[in-house]
Design a protein around this motif. Sequence first.
Motif, PDB file in Angstrom:
ATOM      1  N   LEU A 326       0.767  -1.178  -0.006  1.00  9.66           N
ATOM      2  CA  LEU A 326       0.104  -0.013  -0.166  1.00  9.66           C
ATOM      3  C   LEU A 326       0.771   1.212  -0.127  1.00  9.66           C
ATOM      4  O   LEU A 326       0.552   2.250  -0.628  1.00  9.66           O
ATOM      5  N   SER A 327       1.987   1.307   1.040  1.00  9.42           N
ATOM      6  CA  SER A 327       2.806   2.271   0.775  1.00  9.42           C
ATOM      7  C   SER A 327       3.512   2.663  -0.494  1.00  9.42           C
ATOM      8  O   SER A 327       3.776   3.822  -0.997  1.00  9.42           O
ATOM      9  N   GLU A 328       3.702   1.557  -1.327  1.00 11.10           N
ATOM     10  CA  GLU A 328       4.458   1.843  -2.615  1.00 11.10           C
ATOM     11  C   GLU A 328       3.533   2.310  -3.645  1.00 11.10           C
ATOM     12  O   GLU A 328       3.766   3.108  -4.273  1.00 11.10           O
ATOM     13  N   VAL A 329       2.160   1.648  -3.454  1.00 13.51           N
ATOM     14  CA  VAL A 329       1.230   2.384  -4.428  1.00 13.51           C
ATOM     15  C   VAL A 329       0.974   4.109  -3.945  1.00 13.51           C
ATOM     16  O   VAL A 329       0.839   4.666  -4.952  1.00 13.51           O
ATOM     17  N   ILE A 330       0.834   4.295  -2.729  1.00 19.13           N
ATOM     18  CA  ILE A 330       0.576   5.846  -2.396  1.00 19.13           C
ATOM     19  C   ILE A 330       1.827   6.338  -2.776  1.00 19.13           C
ATOM     20  O   ILE A 330       1.753   7.684  -3.380  1.00 19.13           O
ATOM     21  N   ARG A 331       2.922   6.117  -2.548  1.00 16.74           N
ATOM     22  CA  ARG A 331       4.203   7.001  -2.864  1.00 16.74           C
ATOM     23  C   ARG A 331       4.324   7.032  -4.408  1.00 16.74           C
ATOM     24  O   ARG A 331       4.879   8.005  -4.989  1.00 16.74           O
ATOM     25  N   SER A 332       3.794   6.256  -5.107  1.00 11.71           N
ATOM     26  CA  SER A 332       3.895   6.216  -6.687  1.00 11.71           C
ATOM     27  C   SER A 332       2.879   7.414  -7.135  1.00 11.71           C
ATOM     28  O   SER A 332       3.325   7.947  -8.187  1.00 11.71           O
ATOM     29  N   GLY A 333       2.220   7.815  -6.372  1.00 11.53           N
ATOM     30  CA  GLY A 333       1.325   8.974  -6.735  1.00 11.53           C
ATOM     31  C   GLY A 333       2.012  10.477  -6.229  1.00 11.53           C
ATOM     32  O   GLY A 333       1.234  11.562  -6.474  1.00 11.53           O
ATOM     33  N   GLY A 334       3.089  10.414  -5.849  1.00 17.18           N
ATOM     34  CA  GLY A 334       3.870  11.719  -5.440  1.00 17.18           C
ATOM     35  C   GLY A 334       3.985  11.854  -4.160  1.00 17.18           C
ATOM     36  O   GLY A 334       4.417  13.173  -3.806  1.00 17.18           O
ATOM     37  N   PHE A 335       3.494  11.033  -3.241  1.00 20.02           N
ATOM     38  CA  PHE A 335       3.565  11.370  -1.612  1.00 20.02           C
ATOM     39  C   PHE A 335       5.058  11.043  -1.276  1.00 20.02           C
ATOM     40  O   PHE A 335       5.400  10.060  -1.842  1.00 20.02           O
ATOM     41  N   ASN A 336       5.791  11.883  -0.625  1.00 15.47           N
ATOM     42  CA  ASN A 336       6.997  11.675  -0.036  1.00 15.47           C
ATOM     43  C   ASN A 336       6.895  11.073   1.222  1.00 15.47           C
ATOM     44  O   ASN A 336       7.988  10.279   1.603  1.00 15.47           O
ATOM     45  N   GLN A 337       5.965  11.366   2.231  1.00 16.38           N
ATOM     46  CA  GLN A 337       6.034  10.630   3.437  1.00 16.38           C
ATOM     47  C   GLN A 337       4.691   9.734   3.753  1.00 16.38           C
ATOM     48  O   GLN A 337       3.778  10.083   3.287  1.00 16.38           O
ATOM     49  N   VAL A 338       4.922   8.186   3.958  1.00 18.05           N
ATOM     50  CA  VAL A 338       4.008   7.443   4.031  1.00 18.05           C
ATOM     51  C   VAL A 338       4.227   6.792   5.403  1.00 18.05           C
ATOM     52  O   VAL A 338       5.447   6.355   5.469  1.00 18.05           O
ATOM     53  N   LYS A 339       3.428   6.842   6.464  1.00 14.09           N
ATOM     54  CA  LYS A 339       3.737   6.218   7.716  1.00 14.09           C
ATOM     55  C   LYS A 339       2.490   5.570   8.270  1.00 14.09           C
ATOM     56  O   LYS A 339       1.315   6.203   8.098  1.00 14.09           O
ATOM     57  N   ARG A 340       2.564   4.786   9.177  1.00 14.33           N
ATOM     58  CA  ARG A 340       1.596   3.978   9.923  1.00 14.33           C
ATOM     59  C   ARG A 340       1.280   4.782  11.071  1.00 14.33           C
ATOM     60  O   ARG A 340       2.411   4.787  11.808  1.00 14.33           O
ATOM     61  N   VAL A 341       0.198   5.401  11.425  1.00 14.12           N
ATOM     62  CA  VAL A 341       0.113   6.015  12.635  1.00 14.12           C
ATOM     63  C   VAL A 341      -0.958   5.345  13.601  1.00 14.12           C
ATOM     64  O   VAL A 341      -0.992   6.074  14.750  1.00 14.12           O
ATOM     65  N   PHE A 342      -1.651   4.333  13.074  1.00 16.58           N
ATOM     66  CA  PHE A 342      -2.623   3.560  14.338  1.00 16.58           C
ATOM     67  C   PHE A 342      -2.776   2.277  13.596  1.00 16.58           C
ATOM     68  O   PHE A 342      -2.919   1.801  12.595  1.00 16.58           O
ATOM     69  N   THR A 343      -2.622   1.495  14.660  1.00 21.18           N
ATOM     70  CA  THR A 343      -2.795  -0.335  14.181  1.00 21.18           C
ATOM     71  C   THR A 343      -3.779  -0.635  15.409  1.00 21.18           C
ATOM     72  O   THR A 343      -4.039  -0.343  16.466  1.00 21.18           O
ATOM     73  N   GLY A 344      -4.872  -1.120  14.746  1.00 20.99           N
ATOM     74  CA  GLY A 344      -5.927  -1.816  15.665  1.00 20.99           C
ATOM     75  C   GLY A 344      -6.284  -3.021  15.209  1.00 20.99           C
ATOM     76  O   GLY A 344      -5.554  -3.800  14.271  1.00 20.99           O
ATOM     77  N   PRO A 345      -7.249  -3.930  15.696  1.00 18.08           N
ATOM     78  CA  PRO A 345      -7.626  -5.408  15.432  1.00 18.08           C
ATOM     79  C   PRO A 345      -7.833  -5.540  14.107  1.00 18.08           C
ATOM     80  O   PRO A 345      -7.683  -6.776  13.608  1.00 18.08           O
ATOM     81  N   PHE A 346      -8.659  -4.790  13.262  1.00 22.65           N
ATOM     82  CA  PHE A 346      -9.088  -4.711  12.109  1.00 22.65           C
ATOM     83  C   PHE A 346      -8.642  -3.802  11.134  1.00 22.65           C
ATOM     84  O   PHE A 346      -8.929  -4.246   9.818  1.00 22.65           O
ATOM     85  N   ASN A 347      -7.869  -3.012  11.440  1.00 26.47           N
ATOM     86  CA  ASN A 347      -7.621  -1.772  10.619  1.00 26.47           C
ATOM     87  C   ASN A 347      -6.258  -1.397  10.943  1.00 26.47           C
ATOM     88  O   ASN A 347      -5.822  -1.260  11.997  1.00 26.47           O
ATOM     89  N   MET A 348      -5.400  -0.718   9.920  1.00 27.47           N
ATOM     90  CA  MET A 348      -4.333   0.042  10.067  1.00 27.47           C
ATOM     91  C   MET A 348      -4.648   1.478   9.464  1.00 27.47           C
ATOM     92  O   MET A 348      -5.449   1.605   8.348  1.00 27.47           O
ATOM     93  N   VAL A 349      -3.853   2.474  10.037  1.00 30.16           N
ATOM     94  CA  VAL A 349      -4.280   3.796   9.480  1.00 30.16           C
ATOM     95  C   VAL A 349      -2.769   4.296   9.052  1.00 30.16           C
ATOM     96  O   VAL A 349      -1.848   4.446   9.730  1.00 30.16           O
ATOM     97  N   LEU A 350      -2.869   4.746   7.553  1.00 32.80           N
ATOM     98  CA  LEU A 350      -1.828   5.221   7.098  1.00 32.80           C
ATOM     99  C   LEU A 350      -2.055   6.851   6.897  1.00 32.80           C
ATOM    100  O   LEU A 350      -3.080   7.246   6.470  1.00 32.80           O
ATOM    101  N   GLU A 351      -0.811   7.375   7.199  1.00 41.02           N
ATOM    102  CA  GLU A 351      -1.033   9.068   6.727  1.00 41.02           C
ATOM    103  C   GLU A 351       0.092   9.334   5.633  1.00 41.02           C
ATOM    104  O   GLU A 351       1.405   8.997   5.565  1.00 41.02           O
ATOM    105  N   ALA A 352      -0.392  10.098   4.710  1.00 36.28           N
ATOM    106  CA  ALA A 352       0.569  10.203   3.554  1.00 36.28           C
ATOM    107  C   ALA A 352       0.437  11.900   3.262  1.00 36.28           C
ATOM    108  O   ALA A 352      -0.558  12.542   3.301  1.00 36.28           O
ATOM    109  N   ARG A 353       1.764  12.319   2.982  1.00 34.93           N
ATOM    110  CA  ARG A 353       2.043  13.914   3.011  1.00 34.93           C
ATOM    111  C   ARG A 353       2.805  14.107   1.851  1.00 34.93           C
ATOM    112  O   ARG A 353       3.913  13.397   1.561  1.00 34.93           O
TER     113      ARG A 353
END
Length: 353
Positions: A326-353
């Motif tokens: 997912l991070s590779e796909v997001i970075r391919s759109g021109g985002f320089n920073q992609v990081k996981r900011v939250f992890t839960g039992p069913f989801n993860m949250v990524l922030e792209a800037r």
Amino acid sequence: MVQLDEAKLHSFIGKMLGDLGGAYSVPTVRIGLRLGLFTALQRAGPVTAAGLAAAAGGLTERYVREWALAQAANGYIDYDPSSEKFSLSPEQEMVFVNKDSPVYLEGAFELAAAMIEGEPKVEHAFRTGAGVRWGDSAGCLFCATGAFFRPGYVNNIVQNWLPALDGVEEKLFSGAKVADVGCGVGFSTILMAQAYPNASFVGYDFHQPSIDEANGHARSHGVDDRVTFVAATAKDVGERDFDLVTSFDCLHDMGDPRGCAAHMRRILKENGSWMIVEPIAGDHPAENMNPVGRLYYNASTMICVPTSLDQEVGEGLGAQAGEAKLSEVIRSGGFNQVKRVFTGPFNMVLEAR
């Protein structure tokens, strides 16, 4: 000739009986939810089958008795053989009665039924390599999906996910402009609007019936003055200069997630953020051989991959793509920073800037 291990066979049959029991419970649970039997039991219990039938509005006792015994055998309600009375524990109420509970599962049973309904179309797609258009596989797949994700959104978007982003909450409180891309029936957008009354929100989804339902939800919740819903694909969003873009459980469903990422970069302000919520998954299939991965792989086979393959490009990420992909796909759109900011039992949250 391979020697049969009797102990392994018996263990496997035991597992299959448990799995089939769960599958057989889907229609009876759905009936109980639609007829208000779980809620009636919570209010009236402990109660006999006759008492439950009366409490649920005068249903037929013979059907209710068989239903209640089935749920007791499922372990979904409690049964006292000495008094022949049924009841719900507080834990069972969390799953079947409390709609705002993080583990309320009505939507999960509806989604299971939608997957069965869509089975012939997905089987055909296996043979042809084609996709199955979102909403075409079952009568109300989009309704079931919205109901499935709603408890997680109610208990996480405002409480955990948005606060995990860098400086975003301050913008929301002061009046940010937000795009919710892939908004479905609008639960996520409306929850944000209710929490941040100074911000404005536009929800986008490529499925017109979902948008119609979302607009109805906005009116009924009294936020239609600050929330607009528009039918558009992610790459067709026309507005610009958003402070925040959110995408809840939908990037992996898109045919062209890379094109989506590139367009999200274009519609954000220079200091804007894109929050991507995706199903929790490891980066390798072996890491996903667990109960949550089992649910997601099966749903992905029946819904996510067919939906993606029906669209332009048809990358088919699947619901267990994992953070690295997912991070590779997001970075391919021109985002320089992609990081996981939250992890839960069913989801993860990524922030792209």
